[in-house]
Design a protein around this motif. Sequence first.
Motif, PDB file in Angstrom:
ATOM      1  N   ASN B  10       6.910  -4.336 -43.528  1.00 51.07           N
ATOM      2  CA  ASN B  10       8.351  -4.484 -43.753  1.00 51.07           C
ATOM      3  C   ASN B  10       8.916  -5.685 -43.002  1.00 51.07           C
ATOM      4  O   ASN B  10       9.742  -6.427 -43.532  1.00 51.07           O
ATOM      5  CB  ASN B  10       9.089  -3.223 -43.302  1.00 51.07           C
ATOM      6  CG  ASN B  10       8.899  -2.068 -44.271  1.00 51.07           C
ATOM      7  OD1 ASN B  10       8.575  -2.281 -45.438  1.00 51.07           O
ATOM      8  ND2 ASN B  10       9.069  -0.855 -43.779  1.00 51.07           N
ATOM      9  N   TYR B  28      20.580  -1.748 -48.010  1.00 48.80           N
ATOM     10  CA  TYR B  28      21.168  -0.498 -47.531  1.00 48.80           C
ATOM     11  C   TYR B  28      20.036   0.265 -46.867  1.00 48.80           C
ATOM     12  O   TYR B  28      18.923   0.294 -47.395  1.00 48.80           O
ATOM     13  CB  TYR B  28      21.736   0.274 -48.733  1.00 48.80           C
ATOM     14  CG  TYR B  28      22.511   1.511 -48.380  1.00 48.80           C
ATOM     15  CD1 TYR B  28      23.845   1.445 -48.029  1.00 48.80           C
ATOM     16  CD2 TYR B  28      21.893   2.764 -48.414  1.00 48.80           C
ATOM     17  CE1 TYR B  28      24.563   2.594 -47.720  1.00 48.80           C
ATOM     18  CE2 TYR B  28      22.605   3.914 -48.106  1.00 48.80           C
ATOM     19  CZ  TYR B  28      23.936   3.832 -47.754  1.00 48.80           C
ATOM     20  OH  TYR B  28      24.636   4.955 -47.454  1.00 48.80           O
ATOM     21  N   PRO B  29      20.292   0.917 -45.719  1.00 51.12           N
ATOM     22  CA  PRO B  29      19.177   1.553 -45.000  1.00 51.12           C
ATOM     23  C   PRO B  29      18.580   2.738 -45.767  1.00 51.12           C
ATOM     24  O   PRO B  29      19.315   3.553 -46.315  1.00 51.12           O
ATOM     25  CB  PRO B  29      19.848   2.057 -43.711  1.00 51.12           C
ATOM     26  CG  PRO B  29      21.125   1.287 -43.592  1.00 51.12           C
ATOM     27  CD  PRO B  29      21.562   1.001 -44.997  1.00 51.12           C
ATOM     28  N   ILE B  30      17.271   2.792 -45.800  1.00 46.43           N
ATOM     29  CA  ILE B  30      16.554   3.978 -46.275  1.00 46.43           C
ATOM     30  C   ILE B  30      15.116   3.907 -45.760  1.00 46.43           C
ATOM     31  O   ILE B  30      14.495   2.843 -45.787  1.00 46.43           O
ATOM     32  CB  ILE B  30      16.588   4.129 -47.823  1.00 46.43           C
ATOM     33  CG1 ILE B  30      15.838   5.395 -48.271  1.00 46.43           C
ATOM     34  CG2 ILE B  30      16.040   2.922 -48.534  1.00 46.43           C
ATOM     35  CD1 ILE B  30      15.994   5.748 -49.750  1.00 46.43           C
ATOM     36  N   THR B  31      14.635   5.020 -45.265  1.00 45.65           N
ATOM     37  CA  THR B  31      13.254   5.119 -44.793  1.00 45.65           C
ATOM     38  C   THR B  31      12.328   5.188 -46.002  1.00 45.65           C
ATOM     39  O   THR B  31      12.677   5.868 -46.966  1.00 45.65           O
ATOM     40  CB  THR B  31      13.093   6.410 -43.948  1.00 45.65           C
ATOM     41  OG1 THR B  31      14.135   6.428 -42.976  1.00 45.65           O
ATOM     42  CG2 THR B  31      11.744   6.504 -43.289  1.00 45.65           C
ATOM     43  N   GLN B  33      11.785   1.741 -45.313  1.00 43.87           N
ATOM     44  CA  GLN B  33      11.866   0.274 -45.445  1.00 43.87           C
ATOM     45  C   GLN B  33      12.986  -0.333 -44.609  1.00 43.87           C
ATOM     46  O   GLN B  33      13.266  -1.522 -44.754  1.00 43.87           O
ATOM     47  CB  GLN B  33      12.019  -0.126 -46.916  1.00 43.87           C
ATOM     48  CG  GLN B  33      13.303   0.339 -47.587  1.00 43.87           C
ATOM     49  CD  GLN B  33      14.512  -0.529 -47.320  1.00 43.87           C
ATOM     50  OE1 GLN B  33      14.466  -1.739 -47.557  1.00 43.87           O
ATOM     51  NE2 GLN B  33      15.574   0.080 -46.800  1.00 43.87           N
ATOM     52  N   SER B  34      13.627   0.454 -43.743  1.00 38.87           N
ATOM     53  CA  SER B  34      14.803  -0.054 -43.029  1.00 38.87           C
ATOM     54  C   SER B  34      14.490  -1.238 -42.126  1.00 38.87           C
ATOM     55  O   SER B  34      15.388  -2.010 -41.778  1.00 38.87           O
ATOM     56  CB  SER B  34      15.443   1.078 -42.218  1.00 38.87           C
ATOM     57  OG  SER B  34      15.910   2.082 -43.080  1.00 38.87           O
ATOM     58  N   GLU B  35      13.216  -1.397 -41.750  1.00 39.54           N
ATOM     59  CA  GLU B  35      12.856  -2.532 -40.875  1.00 39.54           C
ATOM     60  C   GLU B  35      13.154  -3.877 -41.522  1.00 39.54           C
ATOM     61  O   GLU B  35      13.281  -4.881 -40.830  1.00 39.54           O
ATOM     62  CB  GLU B  35      11.368  -2.501 -40.490  1.00 39.54           C
ATOM     63  CG  GLU B  35      10.961  -1.337 -39.608  1.00 39.54           C
ATOM     64  CD  GLU B  35      10.574  -0.101 -40.392  1.00 39.54           C
ATOM     65  OE1 GLU B  35      10.806  -0.066 -41.624  1.00 39.54           O
ATOM     66  OE2 GLU B  35      10.034   0.837 -39.777  1.00 39.54           O
ATOM     67  N   GLU B  38      16.749  -4.389 -40.700  1.00 37.15           N
ATOM     68  CA  GLU B  38      16.822  -4.463 -39.225  1.00 37.15           C
ATOM     69  C   GLU B  38      16.282  -5.795 -38.720  1.00 37.15           C
ATOM     70  O   GLU B  38      16.890  -6.441 -37.853  1.00 37.15           O
ATOM     71  CB  GLU B  38      16.033  -3.312 -38.601  1.00 37.15           C
ATOM     72  CG  GLU B  38      16.712  -1.953 -38.751  1.00 37.15           C
ATOM     73  CD  GLU B  38      15.831  -0.793 -38.308  1.00 37.15           C
ATOM     74  OE1 GLU B  38      16.261   0.353 -38.471  1.00 37.15           O
ATOM     75  OE2 GLU B  38      14.699  -1.033 -37.816  1.00 37.15           O
ATOM     76  N   GLN B  55      24.780  -5.850 -45.118  1.00 39.07           N
ATOM     77  CA  GLN B  55      24.547  -4.424 -45.381  1.00 39.07           C
ATOM     78  C   GLN B  55      25.642  -3.957 -46.330  1.00 39.07           C
ATOM     79  O   GLN B  55      26.816  -3.940 -45.971  1.00 39.07           O
ATOM     80  CB  GLN B  55      24.560  -3.622 -44.079  1.00 39.07           C
ATOM     81  CG  GLN B  55      24.342  -2.138 -44.319  1.00 39.07           C
ATOM     82  CD  GLN B  55      24.072  -1.378 -43.030  1.00 39.07           C
ATOM     83  OE1 GLN B  55      23.595  -1.925 -42.041  1.00 39.07           O
ATOM     84  NE2 GLN B  55      24.373  -0.093 -43.047  1.00 39.07           N
ATOM     85  N   GLU B  59      23.359   1.331 -52.411  1.00 40.15           N
ATOM     86  CA  GLU B  59      22.307   0.630 -53.158  1.00 40.15           C
ATOM     87  C   GLU B  59      22.884   0.010 -54.422  1.00 40.15           C
ATOM     88  O   GLU B  59      22.463  -1.050 -54.853  1.00 40.15           O
ATOM     89  CB  GLU B  59      21.200   1.624 -53.564  1.00 40.15           C
ATOM     90  CG  GLU B  59      20.543   2.343 -52.417  1.00 40.15           C
ATOM     91  CD  GLU B  59      19.751   1.414 -51.544  1.00 40.15           C
ATOM     92  OE1 GLU B  59      19.711   0.195 -51.815  1.00 40.15           O
ATOM     93  OE2 GLU B  59      19.150   1.918 -50.575  1.00 40.15           O
ATOM     94  N   SER B  80      14.533  -1.594 -51.033  1.00 33.88           N
ATOM     95  CA  SER B  80      14.875  -0.203 -50.837  1.00 33.88           C
ATOM     96  C   SER B  80      13.603   0.632 -50.943  1.00 33.88           C
ATOM     97  O   SER B  80      12.500   0.095 -51.018  1.00 33.88           O
ATOM     98  CB  SER B  80      15.911   0.239 -51.884  1.00 33.88           C
ATOM     99  OG  SER B  80      16.396   1.523 -51.556  1.00 33.88           O
TER     100      SER B  80
END
Lengths: 254, 361
Positions: B10, B28-31, B33-35, B38, B55, B59, B80
């Motif tokens: 990522n 937009y944050p989602i696990t 792939q948030s790195e 970040e 941000q 989505e 995402s």
Amino acid sequence: MSDIKDIIKDENLVYKKTKVLTDNVMHYCPGCSHGVVHKLVAEVIEEMGIQEKTIGISPVGCSVLAYNYLDIDWQEAAHGRAPALATAVNRLHPEKYVFTYQGDGDLASIGTAEIMHACNRGENIVVIFINNAIYGMTGGQMAPTTLEGMKTATSPYGRDIKLNGHPLIITELIAQLPGTSYVTRQAVHTPAAVRKCKKAIRKAFENIGQKKGTSFVEVVSTCNSGWKLSPVKSNEWMVENMFPVYKPGDLKDE
Amino acid sequence: MAEYKLMKGNEVIAEAAIRCGCDAYFGYPITPQSEILETLTLRQPWLETGMVVLQAESEVAAINMVYGGAACGKKVMTSSSSPGISLKQEGITYLAGAELPCLVVNVVRGGPGLGTIQPAQSDYFQSVKGGGHGDYKLIVLAPASVQEMNDFVDLGFELAFKYRNPALILSDGVIGQMMEKVKLSPVKPRWTNEEVIKLNGSWATTGKTADRPRNVATSLELDSARQEQFNHKLQAKYKEIQEKEVRFEKIACDDAEYLFVAYGSSSRICQKAIDLAREKGIKVGLLRPITLFPYPTKAIQEMAEKVKGILAVEMSAGQMVEDVRLAVNGKVKVEHFGRFGGMIPSPNEVVKALEDLIIKG
């Protein structure tokens, strides 16, 4: 009898269509407010000399084909998403004049999240919001801004607050957001209102040049086809019924 | 001199985006792939290259920001994971319909629904058969290593602009979270506005000048005859992509009597399974599709002439196996083996499946 050629001369010119408006025949119903608002936006663009710097974002709804009528570069957005497109264009081209042109279904129903967040971020854009309290393009269904008791194709017995909730007076909500600098509600039902509305649109576009954040111009409009009234009666109905709920005037001017 | 680093998949997507001259990232944050977001916000590329990082509120907004940026002729991307990619499908079909180039990264997790945050490969159908409405295709790249996560960012943009079509990196939670040594790409400057006009001025909304008609980014054509013509144009483009852009890798195929077909992290597991099987005297090879659209149909057809059976290994209940079967067309036996819902198959399980389903079966 003087010849028509003797009359059509520059010195006799009292009115000229702005060159920013194309020669395409508009698909709007006679009496619809869209044509007038299109013309005002086009005139402001010409008068400010920003045709090369202006990017329009058209919505889904009756004005989906706005790109056929104003001779500028356009992006056609998915339903409700115009403020997201405008955000990207504004961030990538801060020198450009970016505006969205959205109806009430587009802006105040399916696109509520996008408009609130774009305004909250203070995107340096203009939003033209046409509120005629109905879905015109799809054949006159209930909109978020449809008035209580108003009959539409999907509220055939009149909008029932218990069933459908209240008319969403979204412009007042928008005015609460610190990202907006100018929030106003206009109409185009009389020559005086048209002149006033044009001033508001001009001010909104000038705000872009001054990096003032989001300028939001609601135009309370008629949809005589959807309302099933003549254009003249539509204007009267709008003044009588729409204006008490959607009160014309500036909500914010910073 | 080449620059090597130990990085997460990522993280390297973010690094590669900056290095390849990407103009904007909207996410937009989602696990898991948030790195990506970040890393970008930590790196602050707007100070370095002017790249925009934002941000979005959702989505849906992020993919529509991509539409807005792509329509300006800029290199724009989003990323995402599966549930978020589902939300983006509306925007993706509009991008395909407006012929706008962009890069989308999907770091796949198990589904359906909210599913799990663990890795899976169950978004194959969505990626290659068209997750949104209408007849369209994405150019789909399937990285099997952190190095390919790096390389496919630049490649994805290159193909997207070459064909004016969205490109998708179909990764998964294994590749996204795994750390490996990576050779970073050389730094390319972003296109200047003048270069954008020169390269993409025929279609991009760069501001209408007196010397050209207005440019309109739209997927709308209400006249059915013209809409059909436009669809023919799209289909011709996809055919050209199918003819010119197929990428795959063959491992231990020269003497193979059996074949694994697997992409992404499943292909890494199959490489270990090949070693284990060959220790047992089973001659098995691997065909790894690198592009999932265009699919290496011909290469699989050719292998079907040589081997006794084919096992498609995927972390799904059996999606890509359908394309393997279409390629093989009944010539030899084709079976599917997969763990799913976030479970990862072991190499031993893969060998046993080969023995049970193909060799003995």
